[in-house]
Design a protein around this motif. Sequence first.
Motif, PDB file in Angstrom:
ATOM      1  N   UNK A   1      39.911  33.309  23.888  1.00 52.19           N
ATOM      2  CA  UNK A   1      40.539  33.456  25.217  1.00 52.19           C
ATOM      3  C   UNK A   1      39.596  34.388  26.099  1.00 52.19           C
ATOM      4  N   UNK A   2      38.877  33.840  27.285  1.00 51.55           N
ATOM      5  CA  UNK A   2      38.149  34.476  27.947  1.00 51.55           C
ATOM      6  C   UNK A   2      39.043  34.972  29.491  1.00 51.55           C
ATOM      7  N   UNK A   3      38.650  36.309  29.752  1.00 48.67           N
ATOM      8  CA  UNK A   3      39.361  36.575  31.067  1.00 48.67           C
ATOM      9  C   UNK A   3      38.206  36.720  32.215  1.00 48.67           C
ATOM     10  N   UNK A   4      38.465  36.128  33.091  1.00 40.38           N
ATOM     11  CA  UNK A   4      37.392  36.074  34.313  1.00 40.38           C
ATOM     12  C   UNK A   4      37.667  36.624  35.768  1.00 40.38           C
ATOM     13  N   UNK A   5      36.798  36.867  36.371  1.00 40.24           N
ATOM     14  CA  UNK A   5      36.811  37.412  37.590  1.00 40.24           C
ATOM     15  C   UNK A   5      35.927  36.734  38.604  1.00 40.24           C
ATOM     16  N   UNK A   6      36.223  36.009  39.669  1.00 43.82           N
ATOM     17  CA  UNK A   6      35.329  35.348  40.452  1.00 43.82           C
ATOM     18  C   UNK A   6      35.959  35.529  41.777  1.00 43.82           C
ATOM     19  N   UNK A   7      34.876  35.584  42.847  1.00 47.62           N
ATOM     20  CA  UNK A   7      35.052  35.966  44.196  1.00 47.62           C
ATOM     21  C   UNK A   7      35.874  34.796  45.087  1.00 47.62           C
ATOM     22  N   UNK A   8      35.769  33.630  44.745  1.00 48.92           N
ATOM     23  CA  UNK A   8      36.469  32.514  45.268  1.00 48.92           C
ATOM     24  C   UNK A   8      36.924  31.666  44.042  1.00 48.92           C
ATOM     25  N   UNK A   9      38.007  30.947  44.296  1.00 46.03           N
ATOM     26  CA  UNK A   9      38.650  30.053  43.085  1.00 46.03           C
ATOM     27  C   UNK A   9      37.557  28.726  43.207  1.00 46.03           C
TER      28      UNK A   9
ATOM     29  N   UNK B   1      41.317  58.528  41.881  1.00 48.87           N
ATOM     30  CA  UNK B   1      41.957  57.205  42.396  1.00 48.87           C
ATOM     31  C   UNK B   1      40.688  56.143  42.751  1.00 48.87           C
ATOM     32  N   UNK B   2      39.698  56.698  43.226  1.00 48.97           N
ATOM     33  CA  UNK B   2      38.593  55.617  43.656  1.00 48.97           C
ATOM     34  C   UNK B   2      38.061  55.033  42.474  1.00 48.97           C
ATOM     35  N   UNK B   3      37.735  55.853  41.370  1.00 44.40           N
ATOM     36  CA  UNK B   3      37.139  55.282  40.207  1.00 44.40           C
ATOM     37  C   UNK B   3      38.253  54.426  39.257  1.00 44.40           C
ATOM     38  N   UNK B   4      39.145  54.522  39.330  1.00 46.04           N
ATOM     39  CA  UNK B   4      40.550  53.886  38.713  1.00 46.04           C
ATOM     40  C   UNK B   4      40.470  52.525  39.406  1.00 46.04           C
ATOM     41  N   UNK B   5      40.143  52.460  40.797  1.00 42.76           N
ATOM     42  CA  UNK B   5      40.210  51.197  41.747  1.00 42.76           C
ATOM     43  C   UNK B   5      39.011  50.591  41.374  1.00 42.76           C
ATOM     44  N   UNK B   6      37.964  51.109  40.968  1.00 49.06           N
ATOM     45  CA  UNK B   6      36.802  50.511  40.849  1.00 49.06           C
ATOM     46  C   UNK B   6      36.748  49.380  39.648  1.00 49.06           C
ATOM     47  N   UNK B   7      37.769  50.315  38.577  1.00 43.16           N
ATOM     48  CA  UNK B   7      37.736  49.331  37.145  1.00 43.16           C
ATOM     49  C   UNK B   7      38.595  48.326  37.201  1.00 43.16           C
ATOM     50  N   UNK B   8      39.451  48.117  38.476  1.00 43.46           N
ATOM     51  CA  UNK B   8      40.190  46.885  38.688  1.00 43.46           C
ATOM     52  C   UNK B   8      39.627  46.016  39.680  1.00 43.46           C
ATOM     53  N   UNK B   9      39.218  46.188  40.664  1.00 44.46           N
ATOM     54  CA  UNK B   9      38.544  45.533  41.701  1.00 44.46           C
ATOM     55  C   UNK B   9      36.949  45.713  41.682  1.00 44.46           C
ATOM     56  N   UNK B  10      36.208  44.618  42.271  1.00 39.14           N
ATOM     57  CA  UNK B  10      34.749  44.688  42.456  1.00 39.14           C
ATOM     58  C   UNK B  10      34.647  46.042  43.272  1.00 39.14           C
ATOM     59  N   UNK B  11      33.380  46.513  43.199  1.00 39.35           N
ATOM     60  CA  UNK B  11      32.953  47.682  44.016  1.00 39.35           C
ATOM     61  C   UNK B  11      32.959  47.427  45.445  1.00 39.35           C
ATOM     62  N   UNK B  12      32.343  46.057  46.008  1.00 39.06           N
ATOM     63  CA  UNK B  12      32.475  45.525  47.524  1.00 39.06           C
ATOM     64  C   UNK B  12      34.071  45.479  48.222  1.00 39.06           C
ATOM     65  N   UNK B  13      34.812  45.031  47.211  1.00 35.16           N
ATOM     66  CA  UNK B  13      36.288  44.871  47.430  1.00 35.16           C
ATOM     67  C   UNK B  13      36.968  46.235  47.695  1.00 35.16           C
ATOM     68  N   UNK B  14      36.631  47.019  46.612  1.00 35.68           N
ATOM     69  CA  UNK B  14      37.218  48.540  46.581  1.00 35.68           C
ATOM     70  C   UNK B  14      36.696  49.080  47.985  1.00 35.68           C
TER      71      UNK B  14
ATOM     72  N   UNK C   1      41.099  39.830  54.868  1.00 39.83           N
ATOM     73  CA  UNK C   1      40.433  38.592  54.329  1.00 39.83           C
ATOM     74  C   UNK C   1      39.324  38.702  53.383  1.00 39.83           C
ATOM     75  N   UNK C   2      38.774  39.900  53.233  1.00 36.50           N
ATOM     76  CA  UNK C   2      37.832  39.946  52.267  1.00 36.50           C
ATOM     77  C   UNK C   2      38.443  40.173  50.750  1.00 36.50           C
ATOM     78  N   UNK C   3      39.513  41.057  50.937  1.00 39.25           N
ATOM     79  CA  UNK C   3      40.169  41.399  49.426  1.00 39.25           C
ATOM     80  C   UNK C   3      40.662  39.860  48.788  1.00 39.25           C
ATOM     81  N   UNK C   4      41.301  39.294  49.771  1.00 38.23           N
ATOM     82  CA  UNK C   4      42.261  38.189  49.314  1.00 38.23           C
ATOM     83  C   UNK C   4      41.352  36.775  48.407  1.00 38.23           C
ATOM     84  N   UNK C   5      40.112  36.937  48.578  1.00 32.04           N
ATOM     85  CA  UNK C   5      39.387  35.973  48.011  1.00 32.04           C
ATOM     86  C   UNK C   5      39.120  35.975  46.525  1.00 32.04           C
TER      87      UNK C   5
ATOM     88  N   UNK D   1      29.606  48.099  52.568  1.00 31.94           N
ATOM     89  CA  UNK D   1      30.155  46.740  51.961  1.00 31.94           C
ATOM     90  C   UNK D   1      29.075  45.669  51.972  1.00 31.94           C
ATOM     91  N   UNK D   2      28.301  45.858  52.904  1.00 28.49           N
ATOM     92  CA  UNK D   2      27.193  44.699  52.884  1.00 28.49           C
ATOM     93  C   UNK D   2      26.016  45.038  51.806  1.00 28.49           C
TER      94      UNK D   2
END
Length: 418
Positions: free
Chosen positions: A378-386, A270-283, A332-336, A133-134
């Motif tokens: 319209x842009x869709x963005x993903x960021x680690x914290x609001x 299942x892991x690859x599908x999860x990677x497509x939704x969340x970041x690699x570190x969060x997954x 705590x890591x994932x909810x950010x 993860x690090x």
Amino acid sequence: MMFLKIRKRYLFYALALTSSAIASISAGVDVIAIRKYGEVYEEAPLLYGFSVFLVGFIITLLFCLIFSIPYKGRSLGSFLDPAFKHLRFVRKEEIAYHLLAGFGNAITTTGYFFVLTVMPDPSTVLPFYQTVILYLLLVEVIAEKNAPTLVEIQSSAIVTFGAILGSLSFKGEIDLSALAIVFLVVNPGWVLLSIYQRKLKLLKIRGEPNDSLNIRFWNILFSLAFMIIIMLILGQFFKKPLLTIGTESSINFFWLVSVIATLAFFSYIFHIRALGIGKASVTQAVKATTIVFAIPVTFILSMFIPIPFPTTPTLWLIRSIGFILVILGIISFAITQVRAYIFIRAAPGVRVAKLIEEIWKIKGVDSVSAVSGTYDVIARVTTRTLLKGYERIVKRLESIHGIKEFRWNSILKEWENV
């Protein structure tokens, strides 16, 4: 055609947790298989790693062909991944990603099986991998040119420390040789695999989302190619026909390795599908639950092969604390992570195509679309914290010439086809 709808956040966790559960079972069977190999072959870890790829390629090809069969207007594989239609040839834009992911898979798998020979208990081996993860967080920070937040640093430290505590051997010691292999071989290889599999999953193929089954098929093919090269090089070094011996061992243990390859196939899908939704570190953070799933696997495994268990309450307590820390760190890591839509209105006379090109350069932007109506883009963005992500993206938008106004709307709930 009917698809089951599920909230995207729930789907992400369901995919990542299912992948972890299957991976822990696969790791348990790995222990039995590598011991069987060790009874026959001197180079058991290397030969077994080769067998996993060779037999895995055959099993993956078989599954992909079966899942390509049409059923009620869709392929059978679409029940695993709605984006899957049929097995296809790799496209030019995918090759570089597959080469890097395949190389990472080859070296991480080889290192993994060497670790298993040192520490045969999966609930002792698996926690070491969670420190990746690090690595992933560092790569993402560099890629996004954005320093990690305090919450991310704390969460990463919690997961890492918990993984180390959970990885204490049943004798109360940490095997330094296994630790070195994980840090210097397995984790870097897994970073390559995760990062570039995620890039492949996010890649559009002829304007449509890439699917996890084709990604898995071509990844294991490229991984097998790298493994063959490794076998040839080491064969010259050790003066042994390792490739021939590896092929022979794959035939001798075909059915046992087939079980492992089947488990690995579904775990990776299942892991690859999860990677497509969340970041690699969060997954990977969510996938750290593998160490929890590994506990019952270890108990079941102890019925077939001798595995020592903690003899003192102190060791049980230390490992339990490690497991709890990993789970808390995951939460705590994932909810950010925050997702949002940005509605943008272009200034009069500005070319929308040029505007989209500039917006697409912003780190964190997942997609950009030209639309009709009140807003132009319209842009869709993903960021680690609001807070941190909002400030960075807003400042970048304000610096782009041609944007008259924009509005940020955070995504509260999101649904996706299962």
